[in-house]
Design an enzyme around this catalytic site. Structure first.
Site, mmCIF file in Angstrom:
data_model
loop_
_atom_site.group_PDB
_atom_site.id
_atom_site.type_symbol
_atom_site.label_atom_id
_atom_site.label_comp_id
_atom_site.label_asym_id
_atom_site.label_seq_id
_atom_site.Cartn_x
_atom_site.Cartn_y
_atom_site.Cartn_z
ATOM 1 C CB THR A 1 46.139 47.004 41.551
ATOM 2 O OG1 THR A 1 46.246 45.972 40.553
ATOM 3 C CG2 THR A 1 46.858 48.255 41.054
ATOM 4 C CB SER B 1 38.294 41.203 36.688
ATOM 5 O OG SER B 1 38.394 42.227 37.648
ATOM 6 C CE LYS B 2 45.779 42.336 39.706
ATOM 7 N NZ LYS B 2 46.726 43.383 40.116
ATOM 8 N NE ARG B 3 38.055 45.739 39.578
ATOM 9 C CZ ARG B 3 39.207 45.913 38.951
ATOM 10 N NH1 ARG B 3 40.323 45.999 39.639
ATOM 11 N NH2 ARG B 3 39.260 46.002 37.641
#
Length: 518
Positions: free
Chosen positions: A11, A253-255
């Protein structure tokens, strides 16, 4: 044989939390003579990001953690993409349906939303009213034959008896079924499994002995143990690792935040330092210098009990030797960037301690130095080795080399604000006296300079200063300005030695002739 798996979802780029999870699986597997699998959990097509798997593999390769089985490798556990294992999940869901441990649900999305809303208004923790649990076999068969879409739910009224869960980190656990969704979904209408079913099936089919995963999955452990019991399968041992937090305490978080591994690759951090940093975030690694032998005359390079455990210096093989899952804390851990800087500096110092290590460090940064100074004839590996030695403990990151020692690769910028400020500190008479005397003395030395000559440079410069009777501070600052344009840095004799006679004399001469601040 001990067998673990690292099972990321594709993702987006791998973040530090994911790399730490892979690292702990790697450490545990290798510590116990086992192996580990890279498994790609790609059952949620809506969240798939193209290039993610390649990015994950690149990050693991950069870190020096080679998985034993997974994408790109043959092995007895293939396929390694869950999207290629759909028949397996369908087979296991049928087993659960046949034994009454699961049932088909035909409720529409709208009805499910209405049910959740009504249950919430009554104060119930339930998320479903089990409408389809009471359908007869004939009704289910008729609707399936008619092509109605359905999902498969776990039958929460038919849970088999089993022991309570035990976690290798948190110990004996309570079965908190009340916190789970009512009759959780196992197989979606598109025949893709949810994480719950897929992870249980794959861990069993692949022969996983130990599951190391994030603490966020701890509430789901009762459900997973229920599935193992319903399928009459022996579960693996579980260890849930506390969550890794950003420095400000927020969830990684990746975001959000600066947490992508590719950022740390791009910025030039040493892989061994990043792994060291991540391993000790939440792992109380203790080290006793008597725990392992060292060759005679070779000091132990670990940080011992007189330094914080979280800054102990370990290579990957040393981490494998020292790793102890029982030392993992129960608390979430935050990453302190200052600790990474410290560890990176220590690893660079450690590696450059041998000629082979120094050459390896220089070769790694060679391309970046050449890119930074494309017109310079002074970017050889040999010059870079000298620059690294010159900076000693000042170098925190290899990509700082062109910043802290740029004057070794090109002429110093004497028009910079810092250099102009330095020039204003000198009396013009003293400045000319220093430059003239040093130039004359160095020009009189036989060339090329021998190691003996280079070793005498400090004595030579000291003699010049005494002869012209200029204060030490003025003498050194004048030379530092002419040779580097920096207020601070390595010793002047060392800078002169690395620059060599031609470049040193050229800079002094240009200053004497007034070719400065241009």
């Amino acid at each position: 044989m001990v067998l673990l798996r690292f099972a990321p979802s594709p993702t987006g780029p791998l973040h530090l939390g994911g790399l730490r999870m892979a690292l702990y699986n790697h450490l545990f597997a290798k510590k116990h003579g086992g192996k580990w699998i890279l498994r790609i959990e790609d059952t949620d097509a809506t969240r798939y990001v193209p290039g993610s798997v390649e990015g994950i593999r690149k990050a693991l390769d950069w870190a020096g953690m080679e998985y034993d089985f997974g994408p790109g490798k043959n092995g007895p556990h293939a396929p390694y993409y869950q999207s290629e294992r759909l028949d397996l999940y369908k087979e296991y869901s049928k087993k659960l349906l046949d034994t009454g441990h699961a049932y088909r649900c035909f409720c529409s999305m709208d009805r499910l939303a209405d049910v959740r809303e009504k249950l919430a208004r009554t104060g119930s923790n339930a998320t479903y009213d089990r409408e389809c649990l009471h359908l007869t076999e004939e009704e289910v068969a008729r609707r399936v034959k008619a092509g109605e879409k359905s999902i498969v739910r776990l039958n929460g009224t038919q849970l088999p008896a089993r022991p309570t869960g035990v976690d290798l980190i948190f110990g004996q656990l309570k079965d908190a079924h009340a916190s789970l969704a009512t009759d959780p979904i196992l197989l979606k209408s598109d025949l893709f499994p949810t994480y719950h079913l897929a992870s249980v099936v794959d861990d069993h089919e692949m022969g996983i002995t130990h599951v190391l995963r994030g603490e966020e999955w701890l509430p789901s452990l009762p459900l997973h143990l229920d599935l193992y019991a319903a399928l009459k399968l022996a579960p693996p041992q579980f260890a849930h690792l506390p969550i890794l937090l950003n420095a400000d305490g927020s969830k990684m978080s990746k975001r959000n935040g600066d947490v992508q591994v590719e950022d740390y690759i791009r910025r030039g951090w040493e892989p061994v330092s990043v792994l060291n940093w991540l391993a000790l975030a939440g792992w109380g690694a203790k080290h006793n210098p008597n725990d392992h032998p060292h060759p005679e005359g070779t000091p132990c390079t670990h940080t011992h009990t007189d330094a914080p455990d979280s800054t102990a210096v370990y290579t990957l093989p040393e981490l494998i030797t020292e790793f102890d899952l029982s030392a993992v804390t129960h608390r979430n851990s935050s990453l302190d960037p200052m600790k990474l800087e410290y560890l990176n500096k220590q690893h660079l110092l450690r590696e450059r301690g041998t000629p082979e290590g120094l050459r390896g460090v220089a070769e790694r940064v060679h391309g970046y130095v050449k890119e930074s100074f494309p017109e310079s004839p002074y970017t050889s590996t040999g010059m870079i080795e000298k620059a690294i030695e010159l900076l000693e403990g000042r170098l925190t990151n290899l990509k700082e080399l062109p910043i802290h020692a740029y004057y070794l690769f090109e002429e110093p910028d004497l028009g910079s604000e810092e250099a102009r400020e330095m020039r204003g500190m000198f009396d013009p008479v003293d400045r000319e006296k220093v430059l003239s005397a040093v130039h004359a003395k160095l020009a009189a030395l036989p060339t090329p300079w021998t190691p003996e000559t280079e070793g005498e440079l400090q004595k030579v410069l000291h003699g010049v200063r005494k002869e012209i009777k200029v204060p030490t501070k003025v003498f050194m600052k004048t030379l530092r300005h002419a040779l580097t344009g920096f207020k601070d840095g390595p010793s002047i004799p060392d800078i002169v030695r690395v620059l060599g006679p031609e470049r040193t004399l050229g800079r002094l001469k240009r200053q004497l002739e007034g070719e400065s601040e241009v």
